[in-house]
Design a protein around this motif. Sequence first.
Motif, PDB file in Angstrom:
ATOM      1  N   GLU A 194       0.840  -1.194   0.000  1.00 25.60           N
ATOM      2  CA  GLU A 194       0.000   0.000   0.000  1.00 25.60           C
ATOM      3  C   GLU A 194       0.874   1.243   0.000  1.00 25.60           C
ATOM      4  O   GLU A 194       0.420   2.314  -0.357  1.00 25.60           O
ATOM      5  CB  GLU A 194      -0.923  -0.001   1.216  1.00 25.60           C
ATOM      6  CG  GLU A 194      -1.900  -1.163   1.217  1.00 25.60           C
ATOM      7  CD  GLU A 194      -2.692  -1.278   2.501  1.00 25.60           C
ATOM      8  OE1 GLU A 194      -2.353  -0.579   3.490  1.00 25.60           O
ATOM      9  OE2 GLU A 194      -3.658  -2.058   2.532  1.00 25.60           O
ATOM     10  N   GLY A 195       2.129   1.091   0.415  1.00 22.79           N
ATOM     11  CA  GLY A 195       3.095   2.182   0.455  1.00 22.79           C
ATOM     12  C   GLY A 195       4.099   2.030  -0.669  1.00 22.79           C
ATOM     13  O   GLY A 195       3.738   1.783  -1.813  1.00 22.79           O
ATOM     14  N   THR A 196       5.403   2.141  -0.329  1.00 24.00           N
ATOM     15  CA  THR A 196       6.475   2.043  -1.319  1.00 24.00           C
ATOM     16  C   THR A 196       7.452   0.942  -0.922  1.00 24.00           C
ATOM     17  O   THR A 196       7.924   0.917   0.214  1.00 24.00           O
ATOM     18  CB  THR A 196       7.242   3.377  -1.420  1.00 24.00           C
ATOM     19  OG1 THR A 196       6.318   4.406  -1.752  1.00 24.00           O
ATOM     20  CG2 THR A 196       8.320   3.310  -2.477  1.00 24.00           C
ATOM     21  N   ASP A 250      -4.088   0.374  -5.028  1.00 25.26           N
ATOM     22  CA  ASP A 250      -4.134   1.686  -5.664  1.00 25.26           C
ATOM     23  C   ASP A 250      -3.347   2.661  -4.779  1.00 25.26           C
ATOM     24  O   ASP A 250      -3.604   2.750  -3.581  1.00 25.26           O
ATOM     25  CB  ASP A 250      -5.596   2.144  -5.812  1.00 25.26           C
ATOM     26  CG  ASP A 250      -5.733   3.428  -6.594  1.00 25.26           C
ATOM     27  OD1 ASP A 250      -4.756   3.855  -7.227  1.00 25.26           O
ATOM     28  OD2 ASP A 250      -6.842   3.999  -6.571  1.00 25.26           O
ATOM     29  N   GLY A 251      -2.363   3.317  -5.344  1.00 25.66           N
ATOM     30  CA  GLY A 251      -1.509   4.211  -4.575  1.00 25.66           C
ATOM     31  C   GLY A 251      -0.213   3.550  -4.124  1.00 25.66           C
ATOM     32  O   GLY A 251       0.712   4.224  -3.675  1.00 25.66           O
ATOM     33  N   GLN A 290       1.162 -15.537  -8.392  1.00 25.25           N
ATOM     34  CA  GLN A 290       0.055 -14.698  -8.858  1.00 25.25           C
ATOM     35  C   GLN A 290       0.300 -13.256  -8.460  1.00 25.25           C
ATOM     36  O   GLN A 290       0.894 -12.997  -7.414  1.00 25.25           O
ATOM     37  CB  GLN A 290      -1.263 -15.170  -8.249  1.00 25.25           C
ATOM     38  CG  GLN A 290      -1.591 -16.581  -8.650  1.00 25.25           C
ATOM     39  CD  GLN A 290      -3.068 -16.857  -8.673  1.00 25.25           C
ATOM     40  OE1 GLN A 290      -3.888 -15.977  -8.552  1.00 25.25           O
ATOM     41  NE2 GLN A 290      -3.406 -18.124  -8.846  1.00 25.25           N
ATOM     42  N   ALA A 291      -0.182 -12.326  -9.293  1.00 23.61           N
ATOM     43  CA  ALA A 291      -0.016 -10.898  -9.006  1.00 23.61           C
ATOM     44  C   ALA A 291      -1.304 -10.153  -9.325  1.00 23.61           C
ATOM     45  O   ALA A 291      -1.958 -10.432 -10.324  1.00 23.61           O
ATOM     46  CB  ALA A 291       1.135 -10.320  -9.818  1.00 23.61           C
ATOM     47  N   ASP A 292      -1.638  -9.200  -8.460  1.00 23.63           N
ATOM     48  CA  ASP A 292      -2.799  -8.345  -8.640  1.00 23.63           C
ATOM     49  C   ASP A 292      -2.301  -6.908  -8.496  1.00 23.63           C
ATOM     50  O   ASP A 292      -1.963  -6.476  -7.393  1.00 23.63           O
ATOM     51  CB  ASP A 292      -3.859  -8.674  -7.585  1.00 23.63           C
ATOM     52  CG  ASP A 292      -5.184  -7.992  -7.842  1.00 23.63           C
ATOM     53  OD1 ASP A 292      -5.193  -6.908  -8.469  1.00 23.63           O
ATOM     54  OD2 ASP A 292      -6.222  -8.531  -7.405  1.00 23.63           O
ATOM     55  N   ILE A 293      -2.243  -6.174  -9.614  1.00 19.51           N
ATOM     56  CA  ILE A 293      -1.630  -4.853  -9.627  1.00 19.51           C
ATOM     57  C   ILE A 293      -2.702  -3.780  -9.775  1.00 19.51           C
ATOM     58  O   ILE A 293      -3.332  -3.669 -10.816  1.00 19.51           O
ATOM     59  CB  ILE A 293      -0.600  -4.719 -10.780  1.00 19.51           C
ATOM     60  CG1 ILE A 293       0.344  -5.926 -10.834  1.00 19.51           C
ATOM     61  CG2 ILE A 293       0.145  -3.403 -10.681  1.00 19.51           C
ATOM     62  CD1 ILE A 293       1.219  -6.121  -9.635  1.00 19.51           C
ATOM     63  N   GLY A 294      -2.886  -2.997  -8.729  1.00 17.31           N
ATOM     64  CA  GLY A 294      -3.815  -1.874  -8.751  1.00 17.31           C
ATOM     65  C   GLY A 294      -3.075  -0.556  -8.658  1.00 17.31           C
ATOM     66  O   GLY A 294      -3.623   0.500  -8.927  1.00 17.31           O
ATOM     67  N   GLY A 295      -1.805  -0.615  -8.292  1.00 17.18           N
ATOM     68  CA  GLY A 295      -0.946   0.563  -8.191  1.00 17.18           C
ATOM     69  C   GLY A 295       0.092   0.527  -9.296  1.00 17.18           C
ATOM     70  O   GLY A 295      -0.209   0.168 -10.429  1.00 17.18           O
ATOM     71  N   ARG A 296       1.345   0.864  -8.951  1.00 18.40           N
ATOM     72  CA  ARG A 296       2.415   0.874  -9.964  1.00 18.40           C
ATOM     73  C   ARG A 296       3.478  -0.162  -9.634  1.00 18.40           C
ATOM     74  O   ARG A 296       3.833  -0.360  -8.486  1.00 18.40           O
ATOM     75  CB  ARG A 296       3.083   2.248 -10.011  1.00 18.40           C
ATOM     76  CG  ARG A 296       2.186   3.315 -10.543  1.00 18.40           C
ATOM     77  CD  ARG A 296       2.919   4.637 -10.662  1.00 18.40           C
ATOM     78  NE  ARG A 296       3.937   4.756  -9.619  1.00 18.40           N
ATOM     79  CZ  ARG A 296       4.722   5.795  -9.460  1.00 18.40           C
ATOM     80  NH1 ARG A 296       4.638   6.818 -10.244  1.00 18.40           N
ATOM     81  NH2 ARG A 296       5.621   5.832  -8.492  1.00 18.40           N
TER      82      ARG A 296
END
Length: 181
Positions: free
Chosen positions: A77-79, A94-95, A106-112
Amino acid sequence: MPKPPTTPAAGMKTDIPRRVVDVPGAVPRGAAAPAATPAAAAAPAPATPATEQRRLIVGRDISLSGEIGSCDVLVVEGTVEAKLRDGRNIEIADGGLFKGSVEIDQADIGGRFEGELSVRGRLTVRATGKITGSIKYGELAVEAGGQLVGDIQILGAAKPAAAAPAATPAAEPALAAATAS
């Protein structure tokens, strides 16, 4: 006039019960330690449940850098600037931002995500997700608005450039023979 509170003398007990902390594997105070038997000494420690997952959550406004090992599920959720090997799942909210390299199931990418991403199973890119770099996946799902930028490959697929020239010459004589008849 009320009397001031008094404190108990050194040998007196109070009415407040003492809190007991139960520590697994510890012998309670005042109890005799059980005698060790050869069978008890040779018995293996109980196994942890198979459903227990090693989960790391990097919350908003938290930064983490380094190498991550022994992590089944990573939630960003952070960096995070790291190298993650042999995990099961990564979720970038996200964010959230992940920079580095990942080999995962498995990967779920909502951010970068920036770097090298290798997903043996399903790679899901949400509408708010953006992946930049080298991307390898087994199965891909991209929501409208999701972005993939860089070198994108399917894991285990043969290179189409090498397979196409070998198949083309064999197909042409068969086609010519069929049209000549």
